[in-house]
Design an enzyme around this catalytic site. Structure first.
Site, PDB file in Angstrom:
ATOM      1  N   HIS A  23       1.409   5.380  -1.987  1.00 45.50           N
ATOM      2  CA  HIS A  23       0.965   6.411  -2.939  1.00 45.50           C
ATOM      3  C   HIS A  23       2.192   6.931  -3.676  1.00 45.50           C
ATOM      4  CE1 HIS A  23      -3.094   6.580  -1.201  1.00 45.50           C
ATOM      5  NE2 HIS A  23      -2.455   6.193  -0.113  1.00 45.50           N
ATOM      6  N   LEU A  24       2.226   6.675  -4.971  1.00 47.68           N
ATOM      7  CA  LEU A  24       3.386   7.114  -5.769  1.00 47.68           C
ATOM      8  C   LEU A  24       3.122   8.428  -6.487  1.00 47.68           C
ATOM      9  CD1 LEU A  24       4.593   3.717  -7.310  1.00 47.68           C
ATOM     10  CD2 LEU A  24       5.447   4.889  -5.273  1.00 47.68           C
ATOM     11  N   ARG A  25       1.832   8.851  -6.501  1.00 45.76           N
ATOM     12  CA  ARG A  25       1.458  10.113  -7.159  1.00 45.76           C
ATOM     13  C   ARG A  25       1.786  10.105  -8.648  1.00 45.76           C
ATOM     14  NH1 ARG A  25      -1.607  10.685  -2.737  1.00 45.76           N
ATOM     15  NH2 ARG A  25      -0.609  11.753  -1.006  1.00 45.76           N
ATOM     16  N   HIS A  27      -4.419  -0.199   6.135  1.00 44.06           N
ATOM     17  CA  HIS A  27      -3.957   0.619   7.263  1.00 44.06           C
ATOM     18  C   HIS A  27      -4.877   0.517   8.480  1.00 44.06           C
ATOM     19  CE1 HIS A  27      -6.783   3.237   5.209  1.00 44.06           C
ATOM     20  NE2 HIS A  27      -5.923   3.589   4.294  1.00 44.06           N
ATOM     21  N   HIS A  32       0.862  -1.199   0.000  1.00 43.90           N
ATOM     22  CA  HIS A  32       0.000   0.000   0.000  1.00 43.90           C
ATOM     23  C   HIS A  32       0.891   1.240   0.000  1.00 43.90           C
ATOM     24  CE1 HIS A  32      -3.761   2.225   1.576  1.00 43.90           C
ATOM     25  NE2 HIS A  32      -2.867   3.137   1.208  1.00 43.90           N
ATOM     26  N   ASP A  90       1.473   2.878   3.444  1.00 41.58           N
ATOM     27  CA  ASP A  90       0.627   4.052   3.201  1.00 41.58           C
ATOM     28  C   ASP A  90       1.470   5.326   3.143  1.00 41.58           C
ATOM     29  OD1 ASP A  90      -1.662   5.349   2.512  1.00 41.58           O
ATOM     30  OD2 ASP A  90      -2.401   5.567   4.562  1.00 41.58           O
ATOM     31  N   ASN A 107      -5.690   6.650  -6.239  1.00 39.75           N
ATOM     32  CA  ASN A 107      -6.392   7.920  -5.944  1.00 39.75           C
ATOM     33  C   ASN A 107      -5.602   9.114  -6.471  1.00 39.75           C
ATOM     34  OD1 ASN A 107      -4.384   7.586  -3.940  1.00 39.75           O
ATOM     35  ND2 ASN A 107      -5.500   8.853  -2.474  1.00 39.75           N
ATOM     36  N   HIS A 130     -10.428   1.259   2.074  1.00 42.54           N
ATOM     37  CA  HIS A 130     -10.195   2.327   3.043  1.00 42.54           C
ATOM     38  C   HIS A 130     -11.380   2.250   3.997  1.00 42.54           C
ATOM     39  CE1 HIS A 130      -8.613   6.306   4.373  1.00 42.54           C
ATOM     40  NE2 HIS A 130      -9.799   6.265   4.964  1.00 42.54           N
ATOM     41  N   HIS A 139       2.841  14.640   0.353  1.00 40.77           N
ATOM     42  CA  HIS A 139       2.219  15.900  -0.081  1.00 40.77           C
ATOM     43  C   HIS A 139       3.316  16.942  -0.036  1.00 40.77           C
ATOM     44  CE1 HIS A 139      -2.001  14.648   0.078  1.00 40.77           C
ATOM     45  NE2 HIS A 139      -1.686  13.960   1.162  1.00 40.77           N
ATOM     46  N   LYS A 144     -10.036  -0.976  -5.391  1.00 31.13           N
ATOM     47  CA  LYS A 144      -9.953  -0.235  -4.125  1.00 31.13           C
ATOM     48  C   LYS A 144     -11.242   0.516  -3.863  1.00 31.13           C
ATOM     49  CE  LYS A 144      -7.961   1.936  -0.593  1.00 31.13           C
ATOM     50  NZ  LYS A 144      -6.739   2.611  -0.239  1.00 31.13           N
TER      51      LYS A 144
HETATM   52  O1  DOR Z   1      -3.140   9.693   5.095  1.00 30.85           O
HETATM   53  C1  DOR Z   1      -3.573   9.325   4.021  1.00 30.85           C
HETATM   54  N1  DOR Z   1      -3.146   9.863   2.851  1.00 30.85           N
HETATM   55  N2  DOR Z   1      -4.532   8.393   4.001  1.00 30.85           N
HETATM   56  C2  DOR Z   1      -5.150   8.055   2.865  1.00 30.85           C
HETATM   57  O2  DOR Z   1      -6.040   7.259   2.922  1.00 30.85           O
HETATM   58  C3  DOR Z   1      -4.799   8.697   1.584  1.00 30.85           C
HETATM   59  C4  DOR Z   1      -3.483   9.284   1.616  1.00 30.85           C
HETATM   60  C5  DOR Z   1      -3.246  10.239   0.461  1.00 30.85           C
HETATM   61  O3  DOR Z   1      -3.479   9.840  -0.682  1.00 30.85           O
HETATM   62  O4  DOR Z   1      -2.828  11.357   0.702  1.00 30.85           O
HETATM   63 ZN    ZN Z   2      -3.348   5.112   1.353  1.00 24.15          ZN
END
Ligand code: DOR
Ligand code: ZN
Length: 345
Positions: free
Chosen positions: A17-19, A175, A15, A247, A43, A137, A251, A100
């Protein structure tokens, strides 16, 4: 004094997030530096809901990766009105790695998420038929539900319903953040959970104090000491229903610190495995790290584990405060403290 080493099969990150765009460039090698596979969450600002988007995203990721052992797996982002034929095609042909479920407005980029569970029953039927996983989630959002109870409400009101309609569906409660959730996973067939490092390190006082600490703010929010203890115990026991999933959710600092609009997400990829090793060491359970990081996940997903190995060494080091790339700047989790373990290259 002799150095302590630990050699384990290469881990995966189930799990992360690679953006996309420049942010992807900034973070990809933090995950690819040692993981064999990862589940790259769908996402994105324009979520991955079609096979075409999925294939494009996979190619974009692979173009940026410098190592040959790394494979990104991408689940389909479920919505109320997914194109079911395209979805079925993607599942049947292993274009999507399962699907998901984001409840609408639960977290980052979830405004196209699911508004009611029965809207995705046709998709769940497809997953169940082809024995592909549903990743969840697990938070229910509601006016009368406080932020710390969202996981419990999701389990009681939604997850139990999904399980009763689709008893053979393989489900991962992503998570997991509470003792209540972890106990439920432990007792339930075909249900597993990922556990992040930060849910085993932080409690709510690290986020909500005189001021909100935006760098420790994530979804689901970290909870009480009893929850942290329970997650550590399940992870460190080697229990097959629990496995790695960082996770890691970067950002840019300029958006993270924007008060009116707190962005949930902790960027742990630059030290994730090192932190898991530290936690297992603190719990006198280093002998179970490999199960959690490298064996339990593939076993649940019906895959073989990676065949090559990596070595960790017990040695203190400090991470840079930020990951930077061009004009991008991201705060690295745990960069204010000494890490106790390192990966040997
Ligand atoms: O803390 C989080 N950030 N939880 C999530 O479910 C999504 C993730 C995000 O994509 O920023
Ligand atoms: Zn996540």
């Amino acid at each position: 004094m002799k150095n302590i080493n630990l050699t384990i099969y290469r881990p995966d990150d189930w799990h992360v997030h690679l953006r996309e765009g420049e942010l992807l460039n900034a973070v990809i090698n933090s995950t690819a530096r040692f993981n064999g596979r990862c589940i790259a969450m769908p996402n994105l600002e324009n979520p991955i809901t079609t096979t075409k988007n999925c294939l494009d995203y996979k190619n974009n990721i692979l173009k940026k990766v410098k190592v040959s052992y790394f494979e990104p797996l991408i689940p389909c982002y479920l919505t109320d009105n997914i194109d079911i034929n395209d979805f079925k095609n993607g599942i049947k042909n292993n274009i999507f790695f399962g699907a998901k479920l984001y409840p609408v407005n639960a977290t980052t980029n979830s405004k196209k998420g699911v508004t009611a569970i029965d809207k995705i029953f046709p998709s769940l039927e497809v997953l169940s038929t082809y024995n592909k996983p549903l990743l969840i989630h697990g938070e229910k959002i509601g006016k009368n539900i406080n932020i710390f109870d969202r996981e419990k409400y999701f389990i009681d009101d939604e997850l139990k319903k999904i399980i009763s309609f689709f008893p053979n569906l393989k489900i991962v409660l992503e998570h997991v953040s509470t003792k209540y959730g972890a106990d439920f996973v432990n007792q339930t067939k075909n249900l597993a959970a990922t556990i992040t490092p930060h849910h085993m390190i932080l409690t709510k006082k690290d986020v909500f104090n005189d001021e909100i600490n935006c760098h420790n703010y994530c979804m689901p929010v970290v909870k009480e000491q009893k929850d942290l203890r329970s997650l550590r115990e399940y992870a460190c026991s080697g229990n097959e229903s629990f496995f790695i999933g960082t996770d890691s959710a970067p950002h840019q600092i300029i958006y993270k610190q924007n008060d009116g609009n707190l962005k949930p997400g902790i960027f742990s990829a630059p030290c994730s495995l090192e932190l898991y090793a530290q936690i297992f060491d603190e719990e006198n359970s280093l002998q179970n790290l490999e199960r959690f990081s490298s064996l339990n996940g593939p076993k649940f997903y019906g895959m073989t584990h990676n065949k090559d190995k990596i070595t960790l060494i017990k040695k203190e080091w400090k991470l840079e405060e930020f990951t930077t790339y061009k004009d991008i700047k991201i705060k690295n989790f745990y960069s204010d403290k000494y890490l106790k373990w390192q990966i040997l290259n």
